[in-house]
Design a protein around this motif. Sequence first.
Motif, mmCIF file in Angstrom:
data_model
loop_
_atom_site.group_PDB
_atom_site.id
_atom_site.type_symbol
_atom_site.label_atom_id
_atom_site.label_comp_id
_atom_site.label_asym_id
_atom_site.label_seq_id
_atom_site.Cartn_x
_atom_site.Cartn_y
_atom_site.Cartn_z
ATOM 1 N N ASP A 365 52.394 101.615 57.536
ATOM 2 C CA ASP A 365 51.098 101.983 58.105
ATOM 3 C C ASP A 365 50.359 100.672 58.351
ATOM 4 O O ASP A 365 49.850 100.050 57.422
ATOM 5 N N GLU A 366 50.312 100.221 59.612
ATOM 6 C CA GLU A 366 49.783 98.893 59.912
ATOM 7 C C GLU A 366 48.320 98.745 59.524
ATOM 8 O O GLU A 366 47.907 97.704 59.001
ATOM 9 N N ALA A 367 47.495 99.763 59.770
ATOM 10 C CA ALA A 367 46.079 99.678 59.430
ATOM 11 C C ALA A 367 45.891 99.557 57.922
ATOM 12 O O ALA A 367 45.090 98.748 57.441
ATOM 13 N N LEU A 368 46.632 100.357 57.168
ATOM 14 C CA LEU A 368 46.541 100.295 55.712
ATOM 15 C C LEU A 368 47.023 98.933 55.205
ATOM 16 O O LEU A 368 46.412 98.325 54.324
ATOM 17 N N GLY A 410 54.138 82.793 63.159
ATOM 18 C CA GLY A 410 55.559 82.767 62.839
ATOM 19 C C GLY A 410 56.375 83.619 63.794
ATOM 20 O O GLY A 410 55.890 84.605 64.360
ATOM 21 N N GLY A 411 57.621 83.247 63.964
ATOM 22 C CA GLY A 411 58.476 83.919 64.927
ATOM 23 C C GLY A 411 59.071 85.220 64.408
ATOM 24 O O GLY A 411 58.751 85.700 63.316
ATOM 25 N N ALA A 412 59.956 85.789 65.201
ATOM 26 C CA ALA A 412 60.558 87.088 64.871
ATOM 27 C C ALA A 412 61.988 87.126 65.383
ATOM 28 O O ALA A 412 62.378 86.385 66.286
ATOM 29 N N SER A 418 57.876 87.901 61.309
ATOM 30 C CA SER A 418 57.199 87.175 60.225
ATOM 31 C C SER A 418 55.699 87.096 60.441
ATOM 32 O O SER A 418 54.931 87.052 59.472
ATOM 33 N N ALA A 419 55.238 87.071 61.689
ATOM 34 C CA ALA A 419 53.804 87.011 61.937
ATOM 35 C C ALA A 419 53.106 88.275 61.441
ATOM 36 O O ALA A 419 52.039 88.222 60.823
ATOM 37 N N ALA A 420 53.713 89.439 61.718
ATOM 38 C CA ALA A 420 53.096 90.703 61.336
ATOM 39 C C ALA A 420 53.149 90.922 59.831
ATOM 40 O O ALA A 420 52.167 91.358 59.219
#
Length: 552
Positions: A365-368, A410-412, A418-420
Amino acid sequence: MRVAILGLAMILAACSSREPVIESDPETRLSTPQGNIVGYIAESGAHVWRAIPFALPPVGELRWQPAVPAGVWDGEREAITAPVPCPQMANGLSADLLGVEAGQLAGAEDCLYLDVYAPPNAENLPVMVWIHGGSNTWGWADQYDGAQLAMDQNVIVVVLQYRLGPLGFFSHPALREAGSGIANFALTDHLAALNWVQDNIISYGGDPDTVTIFGESAGGTNVAALMASPLAGGLFHRAIMQSGSASSVPLAEAEGTEGEEANPSIETARRFVAGEVTADALREVPLADIFAAYSAGGGRVELPTVIADGVSLPAGGVMQAFASPDSFNAVPLITGTNRDEVKLYNGLNDELVARRLGVFFRIRDEALYEAVSEYQSRIWAINAVDEIAATMTAGGHDAVWAYRFDWDEGGANIFLDSAAIFGAMHSMEIPFVFNRFEFFGSRLDPIVFNESNEAGRIALAREMGSYWARFARQGDPGGEWTSWSERPARMRFDTAADGGSGMLAGELTIEGLARDIRSDDRLEENRRCELVASMEGRYFDDRRELRPLTRC
Protein backbone atom coordinates in the motif's frame (compact mmCIF):
# COMPACT_ATOMS: atom_id res chain seq x y z
CA MET A 1 23.98 1.29 10.92
CA ARG A 2 22.62 -0.84 8.06
CA VAL A 3 21.51 -3.56 10.46
CA ALA A 4 18.14 -3.95 8.77
CA ILE A 5 19.67 -4.45 5.35
CA LEU A 6 20.70 -7.92 6.45
CA GLY A 7 17.73 -9.54 4.79
CA LEU A 8 18.38 -7.58 1.63
CA ALA A 9 21.97 -8.76 1.63
CA MET A 10 20.83 -12.36 1.85
CA ILE A 11 18.61 -11.82 -1.16
CA LEU A 12 20.98 -9.80 -3.33
CA ALA A 13 24.27 -11.33 -2.04
CA ALA A 14 26.74 -9.77 0.32
CA CYS A 15 29.38 -7.15 -0.36
CA SER A 16 32.46 -7.96 -2.36
CA SER A 17 35.94 -7.46 -0.95
CA ARG A 18 38.22 -4.68 -2.05
CA GLU A 19 40.90 -5.58 -4.56
CA PRO A 20 43.87 -6.71 -2.49
CA VAL A 21 46.81 -4.36 -2.21
CA ILE A 22 49.99 -6.33 -2.75
CA GLU A 23 52.96 -4.00 -2.82
CA SER A 24 54.11 -1.14 -0.65
CA ASP A 25 55.36 2.04 -2.30
CA PRO A 26 58.58 3.75 -1.18
CA GLU A 27 56.99 7.16 -1.82
CA THR A 28 54.83 6.56 1.27
CA ARG A 29 57.78 5.85 3.56
CA LEU A 30 57.63 7.95 6.74
CA SER A 31 59.47 8.34 10.02
CA THR A 32 56.95 8.71 12.86
CA PRO A 33 57.12 8.81 16.68
CA GLN A 34 56.09 5.13 16.66
CA GLY A 35 58.73 4.09 14.14
CA ASN A 36 59.33 3.90 10.41
CA ILE A 37 56.34 2.97 8.26
CA VAL A 38 55.55 2.40 4.60
CA GLY A 39 52.13 2.19 2.96
CA TYR A 40 50.81 2.16 -0.60
CA ILE A 41 49.33 4.52 -3.18
CA ALA A 42 45.62 4.11 -3.98
CA GLU A 43 44.20 4.40 -7.49
CA SER A 44 43.06 7.92 -6.64
CA GLY A 45 46.63 8.90 -5.84
CA ALA A 46 46.10 9.03 -2.08
CA HIS A 47 48.79 7.70 0.21
CA VAL A 48 47.41 5.01 2.50
CA TRP A 49 48.68 3.34 5.67
CA ARG A 50 46.61 0.47 7.10
CA ALA A 51 46.36 -1.20 10.50
CA ILE A 52 48.41 1.25 12.53
CA PRO A 53 48.22 0.30 16.24
CA PHE A 54 46.90 3.10 18.44
CA ALA A 55 46.36 1.04 21.62
CA LEU A 56 47.70 -2.16 23.12
CA PRO A 57 45.66 -5.30 22.43
CA PRO A 58 42.83 -5.30 25.04
CA VAL A 59 43.38 -8.93 25.99
CA GLY A 60 44.02 -10.79 29.25
CA GLU A 61 44.29 -8.27 32.08
CA LEU A 62 43.48 -5.45 29.62
CA ARG A 63 40.05 -6.84 28.72
CA TRP A 64 37.39 -4.50 30.13
CA GLN A 65 40.03 -1.91 30.92
CA PRO A 66 40.45 1.57 29.43
CA ALA A 67 42.54 1.54 26.28
CA VAL A 68 46.30 1.75 26.85
CA PRO A 69 48.34 3.69 24.24
CA ALA A 70 50.35 1.57 21.81
CA GLY A 71 54.10 1.68 21.98
CA VAL A 72 56.81 1.91 19.33
CA TRP A 73 57.99 -0.78 16.94
CA ASP A 74 61.39 -1.82 15.70
CA GLY A 75 62.41 -1.70 12.06
CA GLU A 76 59.99 -0.63 9.33
CA ARG A 77 56.28 -1.44 9.51
CA GLU A 78 54.66 -2.40 6.21
CA ALA A 79 51.14 -0.99 6.59
CA ILE A 80 49.32 -2.31 3.53
CA THR A 81 46.87 -4.86 4.96
CA ALA A 82 43.47 -4.14 6.51
CA PRO A 83 43.22 -4.63 10.29
CA VAL A 84 41.42 -7.66 11.69
CA PRO A 85 37.92 -6.60 12.79
CA CYS A 86 37.03 -6.46 16.46
CA PRO A 87 35.03 -9.45 17.77
CA GLN A 88 31.44 -9.45 16.53
CA MET A 89 28.66 -11.81 15.55
CA ALA A 90 28.50 -12.11 11.77
CA ASN A 91 25.20 -11.25 10.13
CA GLY A 92 23.74 -11.64 6.66
CA LEU A 93 25.58 -8.61 5.34
CA SER A 94 28.95 -9.17 6.96
CA ALA A 95 29.34 -12.96 6.93
CA ASP A 96 30.99 -13.31 3.51
CA LEU A 97 33.46 -10.52 4.18
CA LEU A 98 34.29 -11.90 7.62
CA GLY A 99 34.71 -15.41 6.21
CA VAL A 100 32.20 -17.14 8.49
CA GLU A 101 28.52 -18.10 8.49
CA ALA A 102 25.89 -15.66 9.73
CA GLY A 103 25.44 -16.09 13.47
CA GLN A 104 29.06 -17.11 14.04
CA LEU A 105 31.65 -15.15 15.99
CA ALA A 106 34.33 -13.41 13.93
CA GLY A 107 37.24 -11.07 14.58
CA ALA A 108 39.91 -10.90 17.27
CA GLU A 109 40.37 -8.94 20.48
CA ASP A 110 43.68 -7.62 19.14
CA CYS A 111 41.87 -5.11 16.91
CA LEU A 112 42.65 -1.56 18.00
CA TYR A 113 44.11 -0.24 14.77
CA LEU A 114 43.40 2.66 12.44
CA ASP A 115 43.89 3.53 8.76
CA VAL A 116 45.21 6.85 7.45
CA TYR A 117 44.48 8.35 4.00
CA ALA A 118 46.36 11.46 2.85
CA PRO A 119 47.02 13.41 -0.33
CA PRO A 120 50.62 13.18 -1.53
CA ASN A 121 52.98 15.75 0.01
CA ALA A 122 50.43 16.54 2.70
CA GLU A 123 51.42 19.16 5.24
CA ASN A 124 49.42 20.71 8.09
CA LEU A 125 46.07 19.59 6.67
CA PRO A 126 42.76 19.30 8.57
CA VAL A 127 42.19 15.84 10.05
CA MET A 128 38.83 14.04 9.79
CA VAL A 129 38.46 11.04 12.11
CA TRP A 130 35.70 8.62 11.05
CA ILE A 131 33.84 6.48 13.62
CA HIS A 132 31.93 3.68 11.89
CA GLY A 133 28.36 2.64 12.67
CA GLY A 134 26.77 -0.76 13.22
CA SER A 135 24.65 -0.46 16.39
CA ASN A 136 27.93 -0.47 18.35
CA THR A 137 27.90 -4.24 17.87
CA TRP A 138 29.38 -4.76 14.40
CA GLY A 139 31.45 -3.06 11.71
CA TRP A 140 35.13 -2.50 10.94
CA ALA A 141 37.52 -0.07 9.27
CA ASP A 142 37.82 -1.82 5.90
CA GLN A 143 34.19 -0.98 5.09
CA TYR A 144 35.21 2.65 4.57
CA ASP A 145 37.74 3.95 2.05
CA GLY A 146 38.79 7.52 2.73
CA ALA A 147 41.11 7.86 -0.27
CA GLN A 148 38.79 9.84 -2.55
CA LEU A 149 37.63 12.17 0.23
CA ALA A 150 41.25 12.88 1.12
CA MET A 151 42.14 13.68 -2.50
CA ASP A 152 38.99 15.66 -3.34
CA GLN A 153 39.07 17.87 -0.26
CA ASN A 154 42.80 17.96 0.61
CA VAL A 155 42.29 16.55 4.10
CA ILE A 156 43.68 13.69 6.16
CA VAL A 157 41.11 10.94 6.80
CA VAL A 158 41.56 8.57 9.74
CA VAL A 159 39.30 5.51 10.08
CA LEU A 160 39.44 3.76 13.45
CA GLN A 161 38.23 0.50 14.93
CA TYR A 162 36.88 0.08 18.45
CA ARG A 163 35.64 -2.63 20.77
CA LEU A 164 32.09 -3.74 20.01
CA GLY A 165 29.16 -5.28 21.84
CA PRO A 166 29.84 -6.57 25.34
CA LEU A 167 33.58 -5.93 25.05
CA GLY A 168 32.95 -2.27 24.29
CA PHE A 169 30.04 -1.50 26.61
CA PHE A 170 29.80 -3.41 29.87
CA SER A 171 29.16 -2.30 33.42
CA HIS A 172 29.50 -4.66 36.36
CA PRO A 173 30.10 -3.95 40.06
CA ALA A 174 33.03 -6.37 40.09
CA LEU A 175 34.81 -4.40 37.37
CA ARG A 176 33.79 -1.04 38.73
CA GLU A 177 35.06 -1.76 42.22
CA ALA A 178 38.37 -3.17 40.93
CA GLY A 179 39.10 -0.51 38.31
CA SER A 180 38.34 2.89 36.87
CA GLY A 181 34.54 2.79 37.05
CA ILE A 182 34.35 3.18 33.27
CA ALA A 183 31.68 1.18 31.44
CA ASN A 184 32.22 2.60 27.93
CA PHE A 185 35.43 0.83 26.98
CA ALA A 186 34.75 1.60 23.32
CA LEU A 187 34.72 5.29 24.20
CA THR A 188 38.21 4.92 25.67
CA ASP A 189 39.25 3.39 22.34
CA HIS A 190 38.04 6.56 20.61
CA LEU A 191 39.96 8.62 23.14
CA ALA A 192 43.11 6.57 22.56
CA ALA A 193 42.79 7.03 18.79
CA LEU A 194 42.35 10.79 19.24
CA ASN A 195 45.38 10.90 21.51
CA TRP A 196 47.28 8.99 18.80
CA VAL A 197 46.25 11.70 16.35
CA GLN A 198 47.60 14.38 18.68
CA ASP A 199 50.93 12.58 19.00
CA ASN A 200 51.44 11.25 15.47
CA ILE A 201 49.36 12.91 12.77
CA ILE A 202 51.93 15.58 11.97
CA SER A 203 54.11 12.82 10.49
CA TYR A 204 51.28 11.94 8.06
CA GLY A 205 50.72 15.57 7.05
CA GLY A 206 47.90 16.46 9.45
CA ASP A 207 47.29 19.36 11.83
CA PRO A 208 46.58 18.11 15.37
CA ASP A 209 44.93 21.45 16.19
CA THR A 210 42.28 21.01 13.49
CA VAL A 211 40.65 17.65 14.18
CA THR A 212 37.05 16.82 13.23
CA ILE A 213 35.30 13.71 14.48
CA PHE A 214 32.50 12.41 12.26
CA GLY A 215 30.43 9.26 12.26
CA GLU A 216 27.16 7.72 11.11
CA SER A 217 24.40 5.97 13.08
CA ALA A 218 26.09 4.42 16.13
CA GLY A 219 29.20 6.29 15.01
CA GLY A 220 27.21 9.53 15.22
CA THR A 221 25.96 8.55 18.67
CA ASN A 222 29.58 7.98 19.68
CA VAL A 223 30.43 11.46 18.38
CA ALA A 224 27.76 12.83 20.73
CA ALA A 225 29.22 10.78 23.58
CA LEU A 226 32.69 12.22 22.92
CA MET A 227 31.23 15.71 23.01
CA ALA A 228 29.71 14.91 26.41
CA SER A 229 32.74 13.07 27.80
CA PRO A 230 34.77 14.93 30.43
CA LEU A 231 37.77 12.85 29.30
CA ALA A 232 37.77 14.16 25.71
CA GLY A 233 38.50 17.85 26.23
CA GLY A 234 40.93 19.29 23.69
CA LEU A 235 41.19 16.13 21.58
CA PHE A 236 38.96 17.40 18.75
CA HIS A 237 37.77 20.75 17.47
CA ARG A 238 34.65 20.10 15.36
CA ALA A 239 32.06 17.31 15.25
CA ILE A 240 29.66 15.90 12.65
CA MET A 241 26.80 13.55 13.56
CA GLN A 242 25.24 11.67 10.64
CA SER A 243 21.95 10.01 11.70
CA GLY A 244 23.20 9.65 15.27
CA SER A 245 21.58 10.41 18.60
CA ALA A 246 22.27 11.77 22.06
CA SER A 247 20.84 8.68 23.76
CA SER A 248 22.53 7.01 26.70
CA VAL A 249 21.56 4.35 29.23
CA PRO A 250 21.60 5.00 32.98
CA LEU A 251 24.11 2.88 34.84
CA ALA A 252 21.45 1.20 36.97
CA GLU A 253 19.52 0.12 33.87
CA ALA A 254 22.64 -1.19 32.17
CA GLU A 255 23.45 -3.32 35.21
CA GLY A 256 19.83 -4.33 35.81
CA THR A 257 19.23 -2.88 39.25
CA GLU A 258 16.58 -0.56 37.83
CA GLY A 259 14.48 -0.40 34.68
CA GLU A 260 13.99 -3.05 32.01
CA GLU A 261 17.06 -2.74 29.80
CA ALA A 262 17.71 -5.74 27.52
CA ASN A 263 20.37 -8.14 28.81
CA PRO A 264 21.48 -6.22 31.90
CA SER A 265 25.09 -6.98 32.73
CA ILE A 266 24.70 -8.41 36.24
CA GLU A 267 22.19 -11.01 35.08
CA THR A 268 24.00 -11.79 31.84
CA ALA A 269 27.38 -12.23 33.54
CA ARG A 270 25.92 -15.15 35.48
CA ARG A 271 25.40 -16.93 32.16
CA PHE A 272 29.09 -17.00 31.31
CA VAL A 273 30.84 -17.06 34.70
CA ALA A 274 30.71 -20.21 36.77
CA GLY A 275 30.90 -19.39 40.46
CA GLU A 276 31.66 -16.00 41.95
CA VAL A 277 31.65 -13.12 39.47
CA THR A 278 34.93 -11.27 40.04
CA ALA A 279 36.97 -9.03 37.75
CA ASP A 280 39.51 -11.81 37.26
CA ALA A 281 36.80 -14.37 36.52
CA LEU A 282 35.23 -12.08 33.92
CA ARG A 283 38.53 -11.55 32.15
CA GLU A 284 39.21 -15.27 31.98
CA VAL A 285 35.93 -16.19 30.25
CA PRO A 286 36.39 -17.53 26.69
CA LEU A 287 35.41 -14.93 24.12
CA ALA A 288 32.78 -17.16 22.50
CA ASP A 289 30.98 -17.67 25.82
CA ILE A 290 30.59 -13.92 26.31
CA PHE A 291 29.05 -13.33 22.90
CA ALA A 292 26.86 -16.42 23.14
CA ALA A 293 25.29 -15.02 26.30
CA TYR A 294 24.32 -11.82 24.48
CA SER A 295 23.33 -13.15 21.06
CA ALA A 296 19.80 -13.49 19.82
CA GLY A 297 18.71 -15.14 16.59
CA GLY A 298 20.68 -14.44 13.44
CA GLY A 299 23.77 -13.34 15.31
CA ARG A 300 22.22 -10.11 16.61
CA VAL A 301 23.79 -8.89 19.85
CA GLU A 302 21.37 -7.09 22.17
CA LEU A 303 22.81 -5.08 25.06
CA PRO A 304 22.94 -1.56 26.47
CA THR A 305 25.42 0.75 24.73
CA VAL A 306 26.61 4.27 25.62
CA ILE A 307 26.26 4.00 29.38
CA ALA A 308 26.07 7.05 31.65
CA ASP A 309 28.71 5.65 34.02
CA GLY A 310 29.58 8.91 35.77
CA VAL A 311 33.22 8.67 34.68
CA SER A 312 33.57 8.54 30.91
CA LEU A 313 30.11 10.12 30.60
CA PRO A 314 28.16 12.30 33.01
CA ALA A 315 25.79 10.37 35.28
CA GLY A 316 22.89 12.48 33.98
CA GLY A 317 23.44 11.29 30.43
CA VAL A 318 24.53 12.83 27.14
CA MET A 319 21.46 14.95 26.44
CA GLN A 320 21.49 16.52 29.89
CA ALA A 321 25.13 17.50 29.37
CA PHE A 322 24.19 19.36 26.18
CA ALA A 323 22.07 21.85 28.16
CA SER A 324 25.08 24.04 28.98
CA PRO A 325 28.37 24.68 27.17
CA ASP A 326 30.01 24.36 30.57
CA SER A 327 29.04 20.68 30.80
CA PHE A 328 30.17 19.37 27.40
CA ASN A 329 32.95 19.87 24.85
CA ALA A 330 31.22 22.72 23.06
CA VAL A 331 32.89 22.51 19.64
CA PRO A 332 31.09 23.47 16.42
CA LEU A 333 28.60 20.76 15.43
CA ILE A 334 26.83 19.61 12.27
CA THR A 335 24.00 17.16 12.93
CA GLY A 336 21.60 15.71 10.39
CA THR A 337 19.51 12.80 9.19
CA ASN A 338 18.26 11.30 5.94
CA ARG A 339 14.71 12.10 4.90
CA ASP A 340 13.67 8.44 4.67
CA GLU A 341 15.79 6.92 7.45
CA VAL A 342 13.46 4.06 8.30
CA LYS A 343 12.83 2.91 4.74
CA LEU A 344 15.93 0.80 5.29
CA TYR A 345 13.88 -1.13 7.85
CA ASN A 346 10.42 -0.79 6.35
CA GLY A 347 11.65 -2.01 2.97
CA LEU A 348 12.22 -5.39 4.60
CA ASN A 349 9.00 -5.42 6.61
CA ASP A 350 6.77 -8.16 5.17
CA GLU A 351 3.66 -6.34 6.39
CA LEU A 352 4.53 -3.33 4.24
CA VAL A 353 6.50 -4.82 1.33
CA ALA A 354 5.85 -8.13 -0.45
CA ARG A 355 8.65 -10.31 -1.79
CA ARG A 356 8.05 -12.79 -4.57
CA LEU A 357 10.41 -15.60 -5.51
CA GLY A 358 12.66 -14.34 -2.77
CA VAL A 359 13.78 -11.27 -4.74
CA PHE A 360 10.88 -9.31 -6.24
CA PHE A 361 9.87 -6.37 -4.03
CA ARG A 362 6.45 -4.73 -4.22
CA ILE A 363 5.01 -2.15 -1.82
CA ARG A 364 1.63 -3.42 -0.62
CA ASP A 365 0.00 0.00 0.00
CA GLU A 366 2.07 2.93 -1.29
CA ALA A 367 0.20 5.64 0.63
CA LEU A 368 0.49 3.73 3.90
CA TYR A 369 4.16 2.94 3.25
CA GLU A 370 4.99 6.60 2.68
CA ALA A 371 3.02 7.75 5.73
CA VAL A 372 4.55 5.24 8.12
CA SER A 373 8.06 5.90 6.82
CA GLU A 374 7.60 9.67 6.95
CA TYR A 375 6.51 9.81 10.59
CA GLN A 376 9.02 7.27 11.85
CA SER A 377 11.80 9.17 10.05
CA ARG A 378 10.57 12.46 11.49
CA ILE A 379 10.82 11.27 15.07
CA TRP A 380 14.36 10.13 14.25
CA ALA A 381 15.12 13.68 13.06
CA ILE A 382 13.51 15.23 16.13
CA ASN A 383 15.76 13.21 18.42
CA ALA A 384 18.93 13.43 16.32
CA VAL A 385 18.69 17.03 15.12
CA ASP A 386 16.01 19.37 16.41
CA GLU A 387 16.16 18.61 20.10
CA ILE A 388 19.97 18.54 20.17
CA ALA A 389 20.21 21.82 18.25
CA ALA A 390 17.49 23.49 20.32
CA THR A 391 19.01 22.34 23.61
CA MET A 392 22.52 23.49 22.72
CA THR A 393 21.46 26.88 21.37
CA ALA A 394 19.13 27.53 24.31
CA GLY A 395 22.13 27.03 26.59
CA GLY A 396 24.24 29.50 24.60
CA HIS A 397 26.16 27.26 22.17
CA ASP A 398 25.45 28.88 18.81
CA ALA A 399 27.81 26.93 16.54
CA VAL A 400 25.27 24.29 15.45
CA TRP A 401 24.22 23.48 11.89
CA ALA A 402 21.60 20.97 10.75
CA TYR A 403 20.96 19.11 7.49
CA ARG A 404 18.62 16.66 5.77
CA PHE A 405 19.79 14.34 3.00
CA ASP A 406 17.09 13.82 0.34
CA TRP A 407 18.70 11.93 -2.56
CA ASP A 408 16.21 9.30 -3.74
CA GLU A 409 17.18 8.71 -7.35
CA GLY A 410 18.34 5.12 -7.00
CA GLY A 411 17.86 2.89 -10.00
CA ALA A 412 15.63 -0.12 -10.61
CA ASN A 413 15.56 -3.49 -12.31
CA ILE A 414 12.90 -6.16 -12.66
CA PHE A 415 13.47 -7.23 -9.05
CA LEU A 416 13.78 -3.96 -7.17
CA ASP A 417 12.80 -0.29 -7.50
CA SER A 418 15.31 1.13 -5.03
CA ALA A 419 14.01 4.70 -5.28
CA ALA A 420 10.47 3.69 -4.28
CA ILE A 421 11.36 1.21 -1.57
CA PHE A 422 14.50 2.70 -0.03
CA GLY A 423 14.58 6.34 -1.12
CA ALA A 424 16.91 8.44 1.04
CA MET A 425 17.26 5.64 3.58
CA HIS A 426 19.53 5.27 6.59
CA SER A 427 23.22 5.18 5.55
CA MET A 428 22.54 6.35 1.96
CA GLU A 429 24.51 9.56 2.53
CA ILE A 430 27.78 7.76 3.33
CA PRO A 431 28.80 7.11 -0.32
CA PHE A 432 28.17 10.81 -1.02
CA VAL A 433 30.30 12.04 1.89
CA PHE A 434 33.17 9.74 0.86
CA ASN A 435 32.48 10.16 -2.90
CA ARG A 436 32.83 6.41 -3.29
CA PHE A 437 29.84 4.56 -4.68
CA GLU A 438 30.93 1.05 -3.74
CA PHE A 439 29.14 0.58 -0.46
CA PHE A 440 26.10 -1.70 -0.41
CA GLY A 441 27.69 -4.62 -2.23
CA SER A 442 28.48 -5.85 -5.71
CA ARG A 443 24.86 -6.82 -6.48
CA LEU A 444 23.07 -3.79 -5.02
CA ASP A 445 25.44 -0.93 -5.87
CA PRO A 446 24.93 -1.24 -9.67
CA ILE A 447 21.17 -1.03 -9.15
CA VAL A 448 21.18 1.97 -6.83
CA PHE A 449 24.07 3.84 -8.46
CA ASN A 450 23.67 3.60 -12.25
CA GLU A 451 24.69 5.58 -15.32
CA SER A 452 21.48 7.61 -15.43
CA ASN A 453 22.04 9.09 -11.98
CA GLU A 454 25.83 9.29 -12.18
CA ALA A 455 26.27 12.97 -13.08
CA GLY A 456 23.82 14.19 -10.47
CA ARG A 457 25.13 12.07 -7.62
CA ILE A 458 28.78 12.90 -8.31
CA ALA A 459 27.96 16.61 -8.30
CA LEU A 460 26.08 16.18 -5.01
CA ALA A 461 28.96 14.18 -3.53
CA ARG A 462 31.39 16.96 -4.37
CA GLU A 463 29.05 19.52 -2.87
CA MET A 464 28.62 17.59 0.38
CA GLY A 465 32.32 16.79 0.60
CA SER A 466 33.22 20.45 0.18
CA TYR A 467 30.83 21.46 2.98
CA TRP A 468 32.21 18.76 5.28
CA ALA A 469 35.80 19.78 4.51
CA ARG A 470 35.14 23.52 4.83
CA PHE A 471 33.61 22.85 8.22
CA ALA A 472 36.67 20.76 9.14
CA ARG A 473 38.96 23.64 8.14
CA GLN A 474 37.17 26.61 9.67
CA GLY A 475 34.45 25.34 12.02
CA ASP A 476 31.71 26.75 9.77
CA PRO A 477 30.29 25.06 6.64
CA GLY A 478 29.92 28.45 4.95
CA GLY A 479 27.93 29.18 1.82
CA GLU A 480 24.21 29.67 2.33
CA TRP A 481 24.14 27.16 5.19
CA THR A 482 22.95 29.18 8.19
CA SER A 483 23.34 28.11 11.81
CA TRP A 484 20.45 26.96 13.97
CA SER A 485 20.85 29.99 16.24
CA GLU A 486 20.16 32.31 13.30
CA ARG A 487 16.87 30.49 12.72
CA PRO A 488 15.75 26.88 13.11
CA ALA A 489 16.48 25.52 9.65
CA ARG A 490 18.43 22.75 7.97
CA MET A 491 20.34 22.41 4.73
CA ARG A 492 18.53 20.09 2.33
CA PHE A 493 20.97 18.13 0.17
CA ASP A 494 19.70 16.97 -3.21
CA THR A 495 20.52 17.07 -6.92
CA ALA A 496 19.53 19.80 -9.34
CA ALA A 497 17.00 17.40 -10.87
CA ASP A 498 15.09 17.42 -7.58
CA GLY A 499 15.36 21.14 -6.90
CA GLY A 500 18.94 21.28 -5.68
CA SER A 501 20.29 21.96 -2.22
CA GLY A 502 19.02 24.80 -0.06
CA MET A 503 17.79 25.76 3.37
CA LEU A 504 14.55 24.33 4.79
CA ALA A 505 13.09 26.55 7.49
CA GLY A 506 11.24 25.28 10.52
CA GLU A 507 11.69 23.14 13.62
CA LEU A 508 10.30 19.64 14.04
CA THR A 509 8.58 18.88 17.33
CA ILE A 510 6.75 15.98 18.96
CA GLU A 511 3.62 18.11 19.16
CA GLY A 512 3.74 18.90 15.45
CA LEU A 513 4.34 15.25 14.64
CA ALA A 514 1.33 14.18 16.70
CA ARG A 515 -0.88 16.84 15.11
CA ASP A 516 0.02 15.68 11.61
CA ILE A 517 -0.55 12.03 12.47
CA ARG A 518 -4.01 12.88 13.86
CA SER A 519 -5.07 14.60 10.64
CA ASP A 520 -3.40 12.35 8.05
CA ASP A 521 -6.08 10.74 5.88
CA ARG A 522 -3.57 8.17 4.62
CA LEU A 523 -3.87 6.48 8.01
CA GLU A 524 -7.00 4.68 9.12
CA GLU A 525 -7.58 4.88 12.87
CA ASN A 526 -6.30 1.40 13.64
CA ARG A 527 -3.19 1.98 11.49
CA ARG A 528 -2.62 5.37 13.11
CA CYS A 529 -2.63 3.89 16.59
CA GLU A 530 -0.46 0.95 15.52
CA LEU A 531 2.05 3.46 14.15
CA VAL A 532 2.05 5.49 17.36
CA ALA A 533 2.54 2.37 19.46
CA SER A 534 5.47 1.29 17.30
CA MET A 535 7.14 4.69 17.70
CA GLU A 536 6.89 5.00 21.47
CA GLY A 537 10.09 3.83 23.09
CA ARG A 538 11.51 2.49 19.82
CA TYR A 539 13.35 5.28 18.08
CA PHE A 540 16.34 6.34 20.14
CA ASP A 541 14.63 5.28 23.36
CA ASP A 542 12.19 8.16 23.17
CA ARG A 543 10.12 7.72 26.30
CA ARG A 544 7.63 10.53 25.84
CA GLU A 545 4.00 9.63 25.44
CA LEU A 546 2.67 10.06 21.92
CA ARG A 547 -0.64 8.32 22.47
CA PRO A 548 -2.42 11.12 24.37
CA LEU A 549 -1.25 13.67 21.78
CA THR A 550 -2.60 11.55 18.91
CA ARG A 551 -5.77 10.41 20.76
CA CYS A 552 -4.79 6.76 20.60
